[in-house]
Design an enzyme around this catalytic site. Structure first.
Site, PDB file in Angstrom:
ATOM      1  N   ARG A  53      12.390  45.918 -27.954  1.00  0.00           N
ATOM      2  CA  ARG A  53      13.367  46.537 -27.055  1.00  0.00           C
ATOM      3  C   ARG A  53      13.373  48.052 -27.204  1.00  0.00           C
ATOM      4  O   ARG A  53      13.715  48.778 -26.277  1.00  0.00           O
ATOM      5  CB  ARG A  53      14.765  45.957 -27.299  1.00  0.00           C
ATOM      6  N   TYR A 105      19.494  58.179  -2.055  1.00  0.00           N
ATOM      7  CA  TYR A 105      19.213  56.745  -2.005  1.00  0.00           C
ATOM      8  C   TYR A 105      20.528  55.974  -1.955  1.00  0.00           C
ATOM      9  O   TYR A 105      21.388  56.114  -2.827  1.00  0.00           O
ATOM     10  CB  TYR A 105      18.382  56.344  -3.221  1.00  0.00           C
ATOM     11  N   ASP A 178      15.814  63.507  -8.832  1.00  0.00           N
ATOM     12  CA  ASP A 178      15.059  62.344  -8.380  1.00  0.00           C
ATOM     13  C   ASP A 178      13.887  62.879  -7.564  1.00  0.00           C
ATOM     14  O   ASP A 178      14.052  63.353  -6.446  1.00  0.00           O
ATOM     15  CB  ASP A 178      15.957  61.434  -7.531  1.00  0.00           C
ATOM     16  N   LYS A 203       7.604  52.946  -6.697  1.00  0.00           N
ATOM     17  CA  LYS A 203       7.026  53.565  -5.509  1.00  0.00           C
ATOM     18  C   LYS A 203       5.666  54.202  -5.819  1.00  0.00           C
ATOM     19  O   LYS A 203       4.727  53.502  -6.141  1.00  0.00           O
ATOM     20  CB  LYS A 203       8.001  54.573  -4.921  1.00  0.00           C
TER      21      LYS A 203
END
Length: 386
Positions: A53, A105, A178, A203
């Site tokens: 993790r 977004y 972003d 993306k």
């Protein structure tokens, strides 16, 4: 070879920093699926890894490549772009004031208003293309973070990263950007003064529509970055090792894919701007676009592969256009090798700032003429029925 600083970013990406599997000599990095690591006889961990993790060589390989491409100090991989973006805000404290764009977004905007405010953050939306508006929104001593998206989905407005970084820092705040659409191919926000750059790596970074992932890269490893890392580990929003391996594979072709798609997007935008069925084309590469001059200064060598069009006959014709395409795929997402078309207002709902006649286009790697011809026939068919 160990000194990769002398090479250009395209070389770093293509060779994935020259990583070779020492055990086998393989030029393709291995996948490390192990969830745990062996303790030393004295109960220590001299190899430096304890549990997957927090530690995994495959994460580290992909992260190191992205850090080099962005010119940063460190990168973290997340299970999605949303997980990456929200981790930045979860590293803040209840009561902190944050400034975010009005155009961004939609799912992240919804999270900010539904979850971040409930948790105690004070969220203020501004038009980040207006420097005076940003300046007025900042509260020295209270504002801890400014968040930008540039170009901003799906209107593709461009914000001045360097100027806003200066304003944020003067107010005692950090700037996070972003940069999913610009990618490090066209913009490196850290070079412009940003503190953190985020990608929905689903993306362009991956680029094959087969991985959901998110990334953060920092300019420096400070106490805030340590809190973000803790959010990742404690909340468990990690990327799987196979997905991390695929992400690294995708980044190796990032430059050729993004440059080719952006060249087609530029050509499509210019042709669509003269189309009788289109009332407006939203694309930073067009000289008449409001953010063109800034984009030309801020983006290096291209304007990205995303554009939107407004259909002259209105909402029904826009939806009809999407219904009549053959080559374009009606699907959510962007940045893959296949071209996608979407009526965004239908997805985002009544609170969306998106005009109802707008279609968002993600340009892939098909021939630009084929993409134009398909869209042209769909626009004409939908216009005849409107």
């Amino acid at each position: 070879m160990s000194d990769w600083s002398k090479f250009q970013a395209e070389t770093l990406a293509a060779q994935a920093l020259g990583l070779i599997d020492e055990a086998s000599g393989a030029i393709i990095p291995a996948i490390h699926p192990s969830t745990t690591y062996l303790r030393d006889p004295d109960n220590g961990y001299r190899r430096g890894r304890i549990y997957a993790r927090a530690d995994n060589p495959t994460f580290e390989q992909a992260g190191a490549l992205l850090t080099a491409l962005e010119g940063g100090a460190d990168s973290l991989l997340f299970a999605s772009g949303m997980a990456a973006a929200t981790a930045v805000f979860l590293a803040l404290s209840p009561g902190d004031h944050v400034v975010v764009p009005k155009v961004m977004y939609w799912a992240f905007r919804a999270w900010l208003h539904e979850t971040a405010t409930h948790w105690g953050l004070r969220v203020e939306e501004v038009d980040t293309t207006d420097l005076d508006a940003v300046r007025s929104a900042l509260r020295p001593g209270e504002t801890r973070l400014v968040w930008l998206e540039s170009p901003a989905n799906p209107l593709w407005s461009v914000s001045d990263i360097a100027a806003i970084a200066d304003l944020a820092h003067r107010a005692g705040a950090r700037l996070a950007v972003d940069s999913t659409v610009a990618t490090p191919v066209f913009t490196r926000p850290l070079d412009l003064g940003a503190d953190i750059v985020m990608h929905s790596a689903t993306k362009y970074l991956n680029g094959h529509s087969d991985v959901v992932a998110g990334t953060l890269t920092t300019a420096k490893q400070d106490e805030f970055w340590a809190r973000i890392r803790q959010v990742l580990v404690r909340h468990g929003g990690i990327l799987g090792p196979f997905e991390a391996w695929l992400l690294q594979r995708g980044m190796r072709t990032l430059f050729v894919r993004v440059k080719a798609a952006a060249a087609s997007a530029q050509r499509l935008a210019e042709r669509l701007a003269a189309h009788g069925k289109v009332s407006a084309v939203l694309y930073p590469g067009l000289p008449g676009f409001p953010g063109h001059d800034l984009a030309a200064r801020q983006m290096r060598g291209g304007f990205g592969a995303m554009l939107s069009i407004r259909v002259k006959a209105g909402e029904a014709a826009a939806i009809g256009t999407a219904a009549n395409v053959d080559l374009w795929k009606r699907a959510t997402s962007l940045g893959g090798v296949e071209s996608l078309i979407e009526h965004r207002a239908s997805i985002e709902g009544p609170s969306s700032p998106v005009p109802s006649d707008l279609l968002r286009l993600s340009v892939g790697l098909e021939a630009a003429d084929d993409l134009f011809d398909d869209l042209d026939q769909a626009l004409r068919r939908a216009g005849e029925r409107a």
